[in-house]
Design a protein around this motif. Structure first.
Motif, PDB file in Angstrom:
ATOM      1  N   SER A   1       0.808  -1.229   0.000  1.00 14.72           N
ATOM      2  CA  SER A   1       0.000   0.000   0.000  1.00 14.72           C
ATOM      3  C   SER A   1       0.839   1.275   0.000  1.00 14.72           C
ATOM      4  CB  SER A   1      -0.930   0.017   1.208  1.00 14.72           C
ATOM      5  OG  SER A   1      -0.165  -0.015   2.396  1.00 14.72           O
ATOM      6  N   ASP A   2       2.172   1.131   0.151  1.00 12.75           N
ATOM      7  CA  ASP A   2       3.045   2.315   0.118  1.00 12.75           C
ATOM      8  C   ASP A   2       3.331   2.783  -1.305  1.00 12.75           C
ATOM      9  OD1 ASP A   2       4.989   0.950   2.851  1.00 12.75           O
ATOM     10  OD2 ASP A   2       3.300   2.351   2.911  1.00 12.75           O
ATOM     11  N   ALA A   3       2.989   1.982  -2.283  1.00 13.17           N
ATOM     12  CA  ALA A   3       3.236   2.357  -3.676  1.00 13.17           C
ATOM     13  C   ALA A   3       2.468   3.632  -4.009  1.00 13.17           C
ATOM     14  CB  ALA A   3       2.809   1.234  -4.609  1.00 13.17           C
ATOM     15  N   ALA A   4       3.207   4.687  -4.374  1.00 11.41           N
ATOM     16  CA  ALA A   4       2.603   5.998  -4.612  1.00 11.41           C
ATOM     17  C   ALA A   4       3.701   6.956  -5.068  1.00 11.41           C
ATOM     18  CB  ALA A   4       1.955   6.539  -3.327  1.00 11.41           C
ATOM     19  N   GLU A   5       3.304   8.212  -5.292  1.00 14.80           N
ATOM     20  CA  GLU A   5       4.271   9.270  -5.603  1.00 14.80           C
ATOM     21  C   GLU A   5       4.527  10.054  -4.319  1.00 14.80           C
ATOM     22  OE1 GLU A   5       4.785  10.124  -9.196  1.00 14.80           O
ATOM     23  OE2 GLU A   5       6.437  11.456  -8.686  1.00 14.80           O
ATOM     24  N   TYR A   6       5.789  10.332  -4.052  1.00 11.24           N
ATOM     25  CA  TYR A   6       6.173  11.040  -2.831  1.00 11.24           C
ATOM     26  C   TYR A   6       6.859  12.353  -3.203  1.00 11.24           C
ATOM     27  CZ  TYR A   6       5.083   6.773  -0.327  1.00 11.24           C
ATOM     28  OH  TYR A   6       4.422   5.687   0.202  1.00 11.24           O
ATOM     29  N   PHE A   7       6.448  13.414  -2.503  1.00  2.90           N
ATOM     30  CA  PHE A   7       6.993  14.738  -2.776  1.00  2.90           C
ATOM     31  C   PHE A   7       7.657  15.317  -1.531  1.00  2.90           C
ATOM     32  CE2 PHE A   7       5.365  15.468  -6.982  1.00  2.90           C
ATOM     33  CZ  PHE A   7       4.210  14.713  -7.058  1.00  2.90           C
ATOM     34  N   CYS A   8       8.888  15.782  -1.714  1.00  2.00           N
ATOM     35  CA  CYS A   8       9.587  16.538  -0.687  1.00  2.00           C
ATOM     36  C   CYS A   8       9.255  18.006  -0.920  1.00  2.00           C
ATOM     37  CB  CYS A   8      11.080  16.289  -0.793  1.00  2.00           C
ATOM     38  SG  CYS A   8      12.068  17.081   0.479  1.00  2.00           S
ATOM     39  N   VAL A   9       8.963  18.725   0.154  1.00  2.00           N
ATOM     40  CA  VAL A   9       8.429  20.080   0.015  1.00  2.00           C
ATOM     41  C   VAL A   9       9.104  21.009   1.016  1.00  2.00           C
ATOM     42  CG1 VAL A   9       6.316  21.463   0.050  1.00  2.00           C
ATOM     43  CG2 VAL A   9       6.203  19.052  -0.616  1.00  2.00           C
ATOM     44  N   VAL A  10       9.424  22.217   0.571  1.00  2.00           N
ATOM     45  CA  VAL A  10       9.967  23.236   1.476  1.00  2.00           C
ATOM     46  C   VAL A  10       8.959  24.384   1.559  1.00  2.00           C
ATOM     47  CG1 VAL A  10      11.256  24.418  -0.361  1.00  2.00           C
ATOM     48  CG2 VAL A  10      11.974  24.678   2.028  1.00  2.00           C
ATOM     49  N   ARG A  11       8.830  24.927   2.752  1.00  2.00           N
ATOM     50  CA  ARG A  11       7.921  26.055   2.930  1.00  2.00           C
ATOM     51  C   ARG A  11       8.725  27.336   2.929  1.00  2.00           C
ATOM     52  NH1 ARG A  11       5.716  29.434   6.734  1.00  2.00           N
ATOM     53  NH2 ARG A  11       7.012  28.589   8.406  1.00  2.00           N
TER      54      ARG A  11
END
Lengths: 117, 114
Positions: free
Chosen positions: B84-94
């Motif tokens: 279920s971890d299969a997905a797109e992951y985004f690293c984000v800076v504020r």
């Protein structure tokens, strides 16, 4: 708590036509964002509202894109006329003004997938 | 200017093995950093966030990330991958300041093999 609502979920139009997307943020959230996510890329901010005022629209292509949040609640994003390169997922997000520094979490809607043919 | 670079566009792991998704950031100030996950046809969901408190941040679904200032990194890890971890992951800076705007990396597509 209901999440961010967006409609429609999918839209297919021909180039040079117009299209509008609707977003209803989480109740009480003062800040609303519209993002454009092109396939294979991360979301890019188009416009940010604080209540019914625009905070930043520096990346909004104003010759064809417009957005409003007249009553400080729901918002619409419009494209007129559409181009092929506008094919993308349009995401709406909202956040509250409360919380400690850095904790202004943005909550995202499911997005509207636009295909321009 | 602040930005994030996700070093891998695709990562493939076997179920039950560790996950490592790499992210480097560039910031003139002490940044706020986030990891978001996007499952197909679903909205972006916050996994975890770093806001200058503890450098090891624990998130949902067993994910964690460590802020390393000396390496300007914020890698996402999980000890044991699940299908279920299969997905797109985004690293984000504020962005610093009152605008609270997010800048997303280009994403890492995680595939979990049975």
């Amino acid at each position: 708590e209901a999440g961010v609502a967006q409609s429609p979920r999918y839209k297919i139009i021909e180039k040079r036509q117009s299209v509008a997307f609707w977003c209803n943020p989480i109740s009480g959230h003062a800040t609303l964002y519209w993002y454009q996510q092109i396939l294979g890329q991360g979301p890019k901010l188009l416009i940010q509202f604080q209540n019914n005022g625009v905070v930043d629209d520096s990346q909004l292509p104003k010759d064809r894109f417009s957005a409003e949040r007249l009553k400080g609640v729901d918002s619409t994003l419009k494209i007129q006329p559409a181009k092929l390169e506008d094919s993308a997922v349009y995401l709406c997000a909202s956040s509250s003004n409360s919380g400690t520094r850095g904790s202004y979490e943005q909550y995202f809607g499911p997005g509207t997938r636009l295909t321009v043919t | 200017a602040q930005s994030v670079t996700q070093l891998d566009s695709h990562v493939s792991v076997s179920e039950g093995t560790p996950v490592l998704l790499r992210c480097n950031y560039s910031s003139s100030y002490s940044p706020s950093l986030f990891w978001y996950v996007q499952h197909p046809n679903k909205g972006l969901q916050l996994l975890l966030k770093y806001t200058s408190a503890a450098t090891l941040v624990k998130g949902i679904n067993g994910f964690e990330a460590e802020f390393k200032k000396s390496e300007t990194s914020f890698h996402l890890t999980k000890p044991s991958a699940h299908m279920s971890d299969a997905a797109e992951y985004f690293c984000v800076v504020r962005l610093a300041g009152s605008a609270r705007q997010l800048t997303f990396g280009s994403g890492t597509q995680l595939t979990v093999l049975p």
